[in-house]
Write a protein that holds these residues in place. Structure first.
Motif, short mmCIF file in Angstrom:
data_model
loop_
_atom_site.label_atom_id
_atom_site.label_comp_id
_atom_site.label_asym_id
_atom_site.label_seq_id
_atom_site.Cartn_x
_atom_site.Cartn_y
_atom_site.Cartn_z
N TYR A 134 -37.43 129.44 -17.27
CA TYR A 134 -38.69 129.87 -17.71
C TYR A 134 -40.19 130.04 -17.14
CZ TYR A 134 -36.42 129.18 -21.88
OH TYR A 134 -34.97 129.36 -23.45
N VAL A 135 -40.11 129.49 -15.94
CA VAL A 135 -41.29 129.42 -15.34
C VAL A 135 -41.68 131.36 -15.18
CG1 VAL A 135 -41.85 129.30 -12.76
CG2 VAL A 135 -40.27 127.85 -13.92
N PRO A 136 -40.60 131.96 -14.98
CA PRO A 136 -41.42 133.35 -14.15
C PRO A 136 -42.22 133.93 -15.66
CG PRO A 136 -39.54 134.11 -14.05
CD PRO A 136 -39.57 132.52 -14.79
N THR A 193 -47.63 135.61 -19.07
CA THR A 193 -48.03 134.80 -20.30
C THR A 193 -49.29 134.41 -20.12
OG1 THR A 193 -45.60 134.14 -21.70
CG2 THR A 193 -47.88 133.55 -22.38
N ALA A 194 -49.21 133.19 -18.96
CA ALA A 194 -50.61 132.55 -18.57
C ALA A 194 -51.12 134.35 -18.54
CB ALA A 194 -50.38 131.92 -18.01
N LEU A 195 -51.11 135.23 -17.79
CA LEU A 195 -52.06 136.19 -16.77
C LEU A 195 -52.30 136.93 -17.40
CD1 LEU A 195 -50.00 136.89 -13.60
CD2 LEU A 195 -52.16 135.91 -13.39
N GLN A 242 -56.05 137.51 -19.74
CA GLN A 242 -56.41 139.41 -19.34
C GLN A 242 -57.66 139.65 -20.78
OE1 GLN A 242 -57.48 141.13 -16.70
NE2 GLN A 242 -57.00 139.50 -15.51
N ILE A 243 -56.51 139.07 -21.42
CA ILE A 243 -57.18 138.70 -23.04
C ILE A 243 -58.40 137.54 -23.70
CG2 ILE A 243 -55.93 138.98 -25.57
CD1 ILE A 243 -52.95 139.43 -24.65
N CYS A 293 -51.29 145.95 -25.24
CA CYS A 293 -50.86 145.10 -24.10
C CYS A 293 -49.87 144.46 -25.92
CB CYS A 293 -50.75 143.38 -24.63
SG CYS A 293 -51.48 142.90 -23.13
N LEU A 294 -50.49 145.02 -26.96
CA LEU A 294 -49.68 145.44 -27.90
C LEU A 294 -48.72 146.67 -28.27
CD1 LEU A 294 -51.22 143.72 -30.86
CD2 LEU A 294 -49.54 142.53 -30.40
#
Length: 105
Positions: free
Chosen positions: A41-43, A48-50, A54-55, A73-74
């Protein structure tokens, strides 16, 4: 200017060495299922954090949603579900984000 390049070089070497040491230490070791699940789950968590960073853009001390980035993104997510190929999906998402920026900007 030389100090900047020296710093970049030293940081690159230290990053590379730390990764090599990590691979050498973990090579050939058995991991518990919970640790393996954690590393799986780390990657996803990092990406997700990156993307969220940006959003959500700070403007005047408040977080504002960047609509062109969100649309890009969507559309990338929808394209990858439909096309099932990475590069065309990224191109579609990038073009959708640019088109949204052109229309909204």
């Amino acid at each position: 200017m030389l100090n900047h390049w020296l710093l970049i070089g030293l940081l690159s070497v230290s990053t590379y060495l730390s990764r090599i040491l990590g691979v050498e230490i973990m090579a050939g070791r058995e991991m518990s299922p919970s640790l393996r699940l954690y590393f799986n789950y780390v990657p996803v968590a990092i990406i997700t954090a990156l993307i969220i960073k940006q959003i959500l853009v700070p403007v005047n001390g408040q977080l504002v949603i960047s609509l062109p980035v969100l649309i890009g993104c969507l559309s990338t997510a929808m394209a990858i579900k439909i096309v099932k190929m990475f590069l065309p999906s990224i191109i579609i998402g990038g073009m959708a984000g640019l088109f949204a920026r052109y229309l909204l900007g």
